[in-house]
Design a protein around this motif. Structure first.
Motif, PDB file in Angstrom:
ATOM      1  N   UNK A  10     -10.928   2.249  22.096  1.00 59.52           N
ATOM      2  CA  UNK A  10     -12.204   2.395  22.814  1.00 59.52           C
ATOM      3  C   UNK A  10     -13.358   1.817  21.987  1.00 59.52           C
ATOM      4  N   UNK A  13     -13.264  -1.858  22.060  1.00 60.45           N
ATOM      5  CA  UNK A  13     -13.692  -2.387  23.354  1.00 60.45           C
ATOM      6  C   UNK A  13     -15.216  -2.375  23.455  1.00 60.45           C
ATOM      7  N   UNK A  14     -15.834  -1.270  23.007  1.00 59.05           N
ATOM      8  CA  UNK A  14     -17.292  -1.179  23.046  1.00 59.05           C
ATOM      9  C   UNK A  14     -17.935  -2.264  22.187  1.00 59.05           C
ATOM     10  N   UNK A  15     -17.276  -2.617  21.081  1.00 57.21           N
ATOM     11  CA  UNK A  15     -17.818  -3.632  20.170  1.00 57.21           C
ATOM     12  C   UNK A  15     -17.334  -5.026  20.530  1.00 57.21           C
ATOM     13  N   UNK A  16     -16.605  -5.146  21.626  1.00 51.30           N
ATOM     14  CA  UNK A  16     -16.056  -6.433  22.094  1.00 51.30           C
ATOM     15  C   UNK A  16     -15.221  -7.113  20.998  1.00 51.30           C
ATOM     16  N   UNK A  90     -24.389 -18.786  31.046  1.00 56.22           N
ATOM     17  CA  UNK A  90     -23.163 -18.083  30.647  1.00 56.22           C
ATOM     18  C   UNK A  90     -22.274 -18.002  31.883  1.00 56.22           C
ATOM     19  N   UNK A  91     -20.969 -17.766  31.694  1.00 61.08           N
ATOM     20  CA  UNK A  91     -20.106 -17.585  32.863  1.00 61.08           C
ATOM     21  C   UNK A  91     -20.698 -16.501  33.762  1.00 61.08           C
ATOM     22  N   UNK A  93     -22.049 -13.558  35.646  1.00 59.51           N
ATOM     23  CA  UNK A  93     -21.919 -12.115  35.502  1.00 59.51           C
ATOM     24  C   UNK A  93     -22.115 -11.536  36.898  1.00 59.51           C
TER      25      UNK A  93
ATOM     26  N   UNK B  91     -23.520  -4.561  25.410  1.00 58.50           N
ATOM     27  CA  UNK B  91     -23.387  -6.007  25.549  1.00 58.50           C
ATOM     28  C   UNK B  91     -23.837  -6.470  26.915  1.00 58.50           C
ATOM     29  N   UNK B 147     -21.161 -20.772  39.612  1.00 59.58           N
ATOM     30  CA  UNK B 147     -20.254 -20.375  38.533  1.00 59.58           C
ATOM     31  C   UNK B 147     -20.965 -19.817  37.304  1.00 59.58           C
ATOM     32  N   UNK B 149     -24.411 -17.867  35.254  1.00 57.06           N
ATOM     33  CA  UNK B 149     -25.605 -17.045  35.263  1.00 57.06           C
ATOM     34  C   UNK B 149     -26.617 -17.687  34.321  1.00 57.06           C
TER      35      UNK B 149
END
Lengths: 95, 483
Positions: A10, A13-16, A90-91, A93, B91, B147, B149
């Motif tokens: 966990x 995951x939070x810290x990527x 960015x990709x 969101x 994030x 594609x 943002x």
């Protein structure tokens, strides 16, 4: 305080941070030994001592409300891996 | 009578708390020297601090601190002379550092109170839990490309005040009244422009429901609510959803939900499932913020008169009704306009003209009190023309419409159009005689006891005089002649 592999997953995951399942028990062991070391601080009696969040006696420096920075989008975007005009991109969101 | 929603199992009470994010009015950002202006070209108001370049250090803007303290004072709140900044970690693409600098354990402002007025004239105190300073994030645009943002960091690092209320709100109406009052206080103080359309004031709405007398049940947080009307709708639809969950034997889960104004519903934001695990810790780049009491006192001494005080003064000094006073003080510019008109004149009459004719004209012409086609000076001059009997009330309405259309001074309009009131009793007598001569049957009816016909004669005489007769003199003349 003790962390099990699920808690480590966990936190990662939070810290990527990507962590393989095989590494989880190893990391849990390492983190637990750090936590155990920190927990020694609990042996110190701090009754009546106020928490400290910075060097003693020093307080925040303040700036005047003056615009004296910014205005250089090229520099801000210089390291952007992807951009469109003066936007970072960015990709997508999706919400 | 408390507000409840009727379910299958009887009435339910609703419990609401609001978190309002109010953008601080300042020239530079909270921790950097970049500008804060709205609508600048993308990434043109971004310093290396705002873009979280390695090694850049935040330095706190004193004016943002002063604005937070002023707001705290305006909310009758405790000012904490020592506060601290923490990192709130999460994030997102528009948060380049991966954390927001905020105040978690030690906010700059503690408990306060906002008094709200409701439609039935009653008032209620809504508790404020705290106000803290934090950074705004950048802006993500999802509709520019299929594609990608797009991210603009101009807003990144702009100062925000998060104002958290106690769960004291019990109806959609109270939620709306609280937001309106809060916005009014912020605008009076000049600490936030309160513009919800541009996003400089945003609300998160915490809602739960319960049976009367119960402890609080699980709440949900509804995000993305960007108008007062939507907040009121979100409270209601979310409460109804929760009642249905409880009554169908289910259990409300604590979660973050999104308000969809087009569909009028809330829905779960699964992406926020980790959102409450922010791993706060004190920001090691920032020392504790310590304020001098004398500095706080100086800010307090310089505060403007706030809406509650002004309202009380309008009621006691001008004899206005609490309702009219409330309407007039909601915006500082309206209050200033009213006082300019009322100065040295009949204040109740001034209030009626401002809240009635003027507000109507502003609505019709799509203008605001700041851009009003009728200046306070000219409206005052119009009231003077009524007071000194130059024109009567009915003609005044006509002059006012002309003022709205042309912006001209009332005296000039009265002269140009020949609207001066007729107070010459011989002219009035002549008009009355003519009407009586033309309507002998009505005269006979009146004299045989049909008192209601009096109005008919007044109307006819005024019509014959093109509305310019002095009403009191016309009445006297008719009464005398009809006998």
């Amino acid at each position: 305080m003790s962390l099990d592999p699920a808690a480590v997953r966990r936190i990662a995951k939070l810290a990527r941070i990507r962590v393989d399942d095989a590494e989880l028990p190893v990391l849990a062991g390492e983190l637990n030994s750090i936590l155990g070391w920190i927990e020694q601080l609990n042996e110190v009696n701090i009754d009546g001592v106020a928490p400290l969040a910075g060097a003693p006696g020093m307080t925040q420096a303040l700036r005047a409300d003056v615009v004296n920075d910014g205005g250089y989008p090229e520099k801000v975007l210089a390291n952007a891996p992807d951009r469109e005009g003066d936007f970072f991109t960015v990709p997508k969101v999706v919400e | 009578m408390a507000y409840t929603i009727e379910g299958n199992t009887g009435p339910w009470e609703i419990v609401v708390g609001l978190e309002v994010h109010a953008q601080v009015i300042s020239r530079a950002k909270l921790f950097s020297g970049a500008a804060t202006d709205f609508g600048a070209p993308p990434n043109s108001q971004v310093s290396f601090v705002d873009a979280a370049f390695p090694g850049m250090l935040p330095v706190l803007n004193q004016e943002c601190v002063a604005q937070a303290v002023r707001t705290g004072l305006g909310l009758n709140a405790q000012i904490n002379l020592t506060s601290r900044f923490d990192r709130k970690n999460y994030f997102y693409a528009d948060l380049p550092s991966g954390y927001q600098i905020s105040q978690f354990e030690h906010p700059i402002v503690g408990t306060g109170v906002v008094e709200i007025e409701l439609a039935d004239g009653s008032t209620r105190q809504i508790g404020v839990t705290r106000l803290h300073l934090e950074q705004d994030a950048g802006k993500s645009m999802h509709d520019q490309s299929p594609t990608k943002t797009y991210v603009d960091l101009n807003r990144s690092g702009v100062g925000l005040m998060e104002i958290v209320s106690e769960p004291d709100i019990r109806s959609p109406e109270e939620a709306g009244a609280y937001l309106r009052k809060l916005r009014s206080i912020l605008r009076y103080l000049g600490t936030c422009d309160g513009n919800m359309e541009e996003g400089s004031m945003r609300a998160d709405v915490n809602v739960s429901v319960r049976k009367t007398g119960e402890a609080y049940r699980t709440r949900c947080e509804v995000k993305n609510v960007n108008s007062i009307r939507f907040v009121m709708q979100a409270v209601e639809v979310e409460a109804i959803r929760q009642i249905e969950v409880w009554e169908s034997g289910g259990e409300v889960q604590q979660e973050t939900r999104l308000f969809d104004s087009a569909r009028g519903e809330t829905r779960s934001m699964r992406s926020k499932e980790d959102a409450h695990d922010y791993r706060y810790f004190p920001d090691p780049d920032l020392l504790p913020l310590v304020l001098e009491q004398s500095w706080v006192d100086a800010l307090r001494a310089a505060l403007p008169e706030l809406p509650d005080t002004k309202r009380a003064r309008f009621i006691s000094d001008y004899g206005l009704t609490p309702y009219d006073a409330g309407v007039l003080v909601a915006e500082q510019s309206t209050a200033l306009f009213f006082e300019a008109v009322a100065q040295g004149r009949d204040a109740k009459q001034a209030a009626n003209w401002v809240t009635g004719d003027l507000f109507g004209a502003l609505n019709r012409t799509g203008t605001s009190i700041e851009t009003s086609p009728v200046s306070a000076e000219n409206l005052g001059a119009l009231l003077d023309l009524i007071a000194d009997n130059t024109i009567n009330g009915k003609i005044a309405k006509q002059v006012f419409e002309e003022m709205v259309a042309t912006g001209a001074a009332p005296a000039a309009i009265v002269e140009a159009k020949g609207l001066r009131q007729v107070t010459d009793t011989s002219a009035i007598d002549a008009a009355v005689d003519a009407i009586m001569a033309a309507n002998p049957d009505k005269v006979a009816e009146y004299r045989s006891g049909k008192d209601k016909l009096f109005g008919f004669f007044v109307g006819q005489v005024m019509k014959a005089m093109a509305g310019k007769g002095n009403p009191a003199l016309v009445n006297t003349a008719i009464k005398a002649k009809l006998g």
